[in-house]
Scaffold this motif. Structure first.
Motif, PDB file in Angstrom:
ATOM      1  N   THR A 312     -13.443  -7.330   6.395  1.00 19.95           N
ATOM      2  CA  THR A 312     -12.589  -8.237   7.173  1.00 19.95           C
ATOM      3  C   THR A 312     -11.145  -8.273   6.691  1.00 19.95           C
ATOM      4  N   ARG A 313     -10.912  -7.740   5.464  1.00 21.91           N
ATOM      5  CA  ARG A 313      -9.539  -7.747   4.922  1.00 21.91           C
ATOM      6  C   ARG A 313      -9.138  -6.304   4.660  1.00 21.91           C
ATOM      7  N   ALA A 314      -8.200  -5.770   5.403  1.00 21.29           N
ATOM      8  CA  ALA A 314      -7.799  -4.371   5.195  1.00 21.29           C
ATOM      9  C   ALA A 314      -6.424  -4.319   4.545  1.00 21.29           C
ATOM     10  N   TYR A 315      -6.365  -3.717   3.352  1.00 24.34           N
ATOM     11  CA  TYR A 315      -5.098  -3.487   2.645  1.00 24.34           C
ATOM     12  C   TYR A 315      -4.772  -2.005   2.798  1.00 24.34           C
ATOM     13  N   ILE A 316      -3.589  -1.746   3.341  1.00 25.52           N
ATOM     14  CA  ILE A 316      -3.242  -0.379   3.761  1.00 25.52           C
ATOM     15  C   ILE A 316      -1.937   0.014   3.082  1.00 25.52           C
ATOM     16  N   HIS A 317      -1.897   1.242   2.560  1.00 26.29           N
ATOM     17  CA  HIS A 317      -0.688   1.668   1.854  1.00 26.29           C
ATOM     18  C   HIS A 317       0.523   1.554   2.788  1.00 26.29           C
ATOM     19  N   ARG A 318       1.613   1.024   2.229  1.00 21.32           N
ATOM     20  CA  ARG A 318       2.783   0.724   3.067  1.00 21.32           C
ATOM     21  C   ARG A 318       3.297   1.957   3.810  1.00 21.32           C
ATOM     22  N   SER A 319       3.187   3.126   3.196  1.00 22.52           N
ATOM     23  CA  SER A 319       3.751   4.333   3.824  1.00 22.52           C
ATOM     24  C   SER A 319       3.008   4.720   5.102  1.00 22.52           C
ATOM     25  N   ILE A 320       1.768   4.232   5.269  1.00 24.57           N
ATOM     26  CA  ILE A 320       1.017   4.585   6.489  1.00 24.57           C
ATOM     27  C   ILE A 320       0.669   3.337   7.311  1.00 24.57           C
ATOM     28  N   TYR A 321       1.202   2.187   6.908  1.00 34.23           N
ATOM     29  CA  TYR A 321       0.755   0.907   7.492  1.00 34.23           C
ATOM     30  C   TYR A 321       0.918   0.890   9.020  1.00 34.23           C
ATOM     31  N   GLU A 322       2.115   1.175   9.505  1.00 31.75           N
ATOM     32  CA  GLU A 322       2.376   1.052  10.947  1.00 31.75           C
ATOM     33  C   GLU A 322       1.547   2.068  11.734  1.00 31.75           C
ATOM     34  N   GLN A 323       1.487   3.301  11.206  1.00 30.01           N
ATOM     35  CA  GLN A 323       0.723   4.354  11.896  1.00 30.01           C
ATOM     36  C   GLN A 323      -0.770   3.961  11.944  1.00 30.01           C
TER      37      GLN A 323
END
Ligand code: NAD
Length: 502
Positions: A312-323
Motif C-alpha cells: 500500500t506504500r510505494a517508495y520510488i526512486h526520484r529519477s524514475i518517479y514521474e515515469q
C-alpha cells in the motif's frame, strides 16, 4: 433472497450446486449436527455487488460455543480422531482436498457473492490455495517426530522428546479470504491431530458452512471440526477466554488481536496472531519500470485492496518517479471494475457499506493532509459497494493515510533519493507484515532484504504465497506463523522424556 440478487445470479448463470446451497436454510456445524443458534438468532447476508439480501446465517451463542468446544474436546481426549494413525489423518486430508477440488466452482461462486470478490480470482487463488494447503499439510501428518538426545549427566538415561498435538484450537478469521484463511489454520492443525472450533467472520460465513459439509463427506469424525458462526464481540470474545480451548489462532485487525491476545494470555493459551499490515514497496532506479508498475498495481488493488499484505506504500526512486506514476496510472486504468461474478472483474465491490465508507473517508483524510490524489478515489454509481482505485502522490510518512491500515484500493506513493532513505521510509511503520523490492541489481537487493523489518519480502513480485513458505508479521502485524513447517511448531507441545536405565 431479494429480486435484485436473483436477477444478478441469473445474469451470470451460477451453477446448480450454488443454487441448491442458497436454497436451503443455513445451519452451523457442531459435533456433527446441523443446528440453528440456541436462541434462534440469525443475521442477514448482503450481496456486495447488488446490496440485496442473499440469505440469512445463524448467529451462535456462548452455549453453542460450549457445545462445540465439548465436541472438539471429546474427540481430542480419547475419541475416534485421537486413535487415528498419522497415515489415516493424511488420507482424510487428501480426501478433503479432493472434495474441495470437485466443488471448486461452487465454492468460488459462494465466496464471490458473499464477499464481493471476483469469482474467477476466487477459483484460481482462494480455492486453489485452499486445496494446496490441505495437500501440503496432509504430507506432514506422518513426519512429526521428536528426537533422541545424548545427555551428559552422570548415570545412564534414555532421553528423548515427543511432539504432541496442542489440543483444541479456536480459530477466528476475517472476511477478506474467508475459506483460504480458515484452511491455513485447519490444514496444519488437522495434520498434527488437533481438533477445532472455527468462528468465521460475520460478513462472510457461507463458504465455511459449505466447507463443513465437505468435512463430513470426507469422513472426518464428527466433532473434530466445528463451525460456530456469530458475532466477534460475543462468540469470538467467548472463544478467547474459553477454558476448554488450548490454543487460539486469530487472523484479523491489530486492535482486535490485542484484545483477544490479552484474554488468551490470561489463561496461558497458546497463541498465534496474524494481524494488520501497511506493507512497503521500494522501486529502485534500475527496475524494469513497466513490469514493476503492473506488479505494484496488482499487489495493491487485487481483491479491491482488501489484502493484509497489500503493497500500500510505494517508495520510488526520484529519477524514475514521474515515469513510474504514468505507467502505474495507465495500467490501473485497464483493471476492470465490475460485479464479482463478471468473468472480467478485477476490482469488485468492497465487502460492505461500512468498508466502502471507511475507504472513502480515508481518501478525504488524504486530500485534507495535502497528499495529491492523481488517480481515481471516487465511489462508483451503485448498486454495489464499489470504489475506484486511488493513487496518491508526494505523500509524507507523517500522514495518516501512510501510517494507518485502510484495507481498500488506495496506494500512497513518495519519491526517495537513495537506498538508505528508502529503507528508513519503509521501516517507519507500526506494521511489519511484508515488503517488496523492485530491482535487477541482485547485490543491492540482497543488501536490503535483511534490513527490512517485515515477515515476508517479495522481490519483483507481490504476495507470492505458497503453503510451504511461512507467513506472518513482525511488529504490530502479529506473531507466530501460518503455513510452512514453522506453523506446525505452534500446534505441537514438546515433551521431554527421561528414562533412567539400570
Ligand atoms: P476484525 O479484527 O474486525 O475481525 C476479525 C475476526 O475477529 C472476525 O471474525 C470478527 O468477528 C472477530 N472479532 C471481532 N471482535 C472480536 C472480539 N472482541 N473478540 C474476538 N473476536 C472478535 O478484522 P476484519 O475487519 O474482519 O479483517 C480485516 C483485518 O484483518 C485487517 O486488519 C487485515 O490486515 C487483517 N488480516 C490479517 C491477515 C494476516 O495474515 N496477517 C490476513 C487477513 C486479514
Amino acid at each position: 433472497m431479494d429480486s435484485i440478487v436473483k436477477q444478478y445470479l441469473q445474469q451470470f448463470g451460477i451453477s446448480e450446486a450454488t443454487q441448491q446451497f442458497l436454497g436451503k436454510p443455513q445451519k452451523m456445524f457442531i459435533g456433527g449436527a446441523w443446528v440453528e443458534a440456541s436462541d434462534g438468532g440469525s443475521a442477514e447476508v448482503i450481496e456486495p455487488s447488488t446490496e440485496g439480501l442473499l440469505t440469512r446465517i445463524p448467529m451462535g451463542t456462548s452455549e453453542d460455543l460450549d457445545r462445540a468446544v465439548a465436541a472438539a474436546r471429546a474427540q481430542f481426549d480419547g475419541g475416534a480422531w485421537s486413535q487415528l494413525k498419522p497415515l489415516e489423518r493424511e488420507r482424510l486430508l487428501h480426501r478433503l482436498a479432493d472434495l474441495i477440488e470437485q466443488n471448486a466452482v461452487e465454492l468460488a461462486e459462494i465466496e464471490s457473492i458473499d464477499m464481493g470478490k471476483s469469482a474467477a480470482q476466487a477459483r484460481d487463488v482462494d480455492i486453489q490455495g485452499t486445496i494446496d494447503t490441505f495437500r501440503y499439510f496432509a504430507g506432514w501428518a506422518t513426519k512429526l517426530h521428536g528426537r533422541t538426545v545424548e545427555p551428559s549427566l552422570p548415570g545412564n538415561y534414555l532421553a528423548y522428546t515427543r511432539k504432541e498435538a496442542v489440543g483444541v484450537v479456536g480459530v477466528i478469521v476475517p472476511w477478506n479470504f474467508p475459506l483460504q484463511t480458515m484452511a491455513w489454520k485447519l490444514g496444519a492443525a488437522l495434520a498434527t491431530g488437533c481438533t477445532l472450533v472455527v468462528k468465521p467472520a460475520e460478513l462472510t460465513s457461507l463458504s465455511a458452512l459449505r466447507f463443513a459439509e465437505l468435512v463430513q463427506q470426507a469422513g472426518i469424525p464428527d466433532g473434530v471440526v466445528n463451525i460456530v458462526s456469530g458475532r466477534g464481540s460475543l462468540v469470538g470474545a467467548a472463544m478467547a477466554s474459553h477454558p476448554g480451548i488450548d490454543k487460539l489462532s486469530f487472523t484479523g485487525s491489530t486492535p482486535v488481536g490485542c484484545t483477544v491476545g490479552k484474554s488468551a494470555i490470561d489463561q496461558m493459551k497458546r497463541l498465534t496472531l496474524e494481524l494488520g499490515g501497511k506493507s512497503a514497496v521500494i522501486v529502485l532506479d534500475d527496475a524494469d519500470i513497466p513490469a514493476a508498475a503492473q506488479a505494484v498495481a496488482n499487489g495493491v488493488f487485487f481483491n479491491s485492496g482488501q489484502v493484509c499484505d497489500a503493497g500500500t506504500r510505494a517508495y520510488i526512486h526520484r529519477s524514475i518517479y514521474e515515469q513510474f506514476l504514468a505507467e502505474l496510472i495507465a495500467y490501473t486504468r485497464t483493471l476492470k471494475i465490475a460485479p464479482g461474478l463478471d468473468p472480467d472483474c478485477f476490482i469488485g465491490p468492497l465487502v460492505s457499506r461500512q468498508q466502502q465508507q471507511r475507504v472513502l473517508d480515508y481518501i478525504e483524510v488524504g486530500k485534507g493532509e495535502g497528499a495529491e490524489l492523481i488517480y481515481g478515489g471516487e465511489p462508483v454509481a451503485g448498486p454495489g459497494y464499489f470504489v475506484q482505485p486511488a493513487i496518491f502522490a508526494h505523500c509524507r510518512n507523517d500522514m495518516r493515510i501512510v501510517q494507518e491500515e485502510i484495507f481498500g484500493p488506495v496506494l500512497v506513493t513518495a519519491p526517495f533519493d537513495d537506498d538508505e532513505e528508502a529503507l528508513r521510509l519503509a521501516n517507519d511503520s507500526p506494521f511489519g507484515l511484508a515488503a517488496a523490492l523492485y530491482s535487477n541489481d541482485l547485490g543491492r537487493v540482497h543488501g536490503l532484504i535483511p534490513r527490512l523489518r517485515a515477515g515476508s519480502v517479495y522481490v519483483n513480485a507481490h504476495s507470492t504465497i505458497d503453503p510451504a513458505m511461512p507467513f506472518g508479521g513482525y511488529k504490530q502485524s502479529g506473531f507466530g506463523k501460518d503455513l510452512g513447517a514453522e506453523q506446525l511448531e505452534h500446534l505441537l507441545e514438546t515433551k521431554a522424556v527421561w528414562i533412567t536405565l539400570p
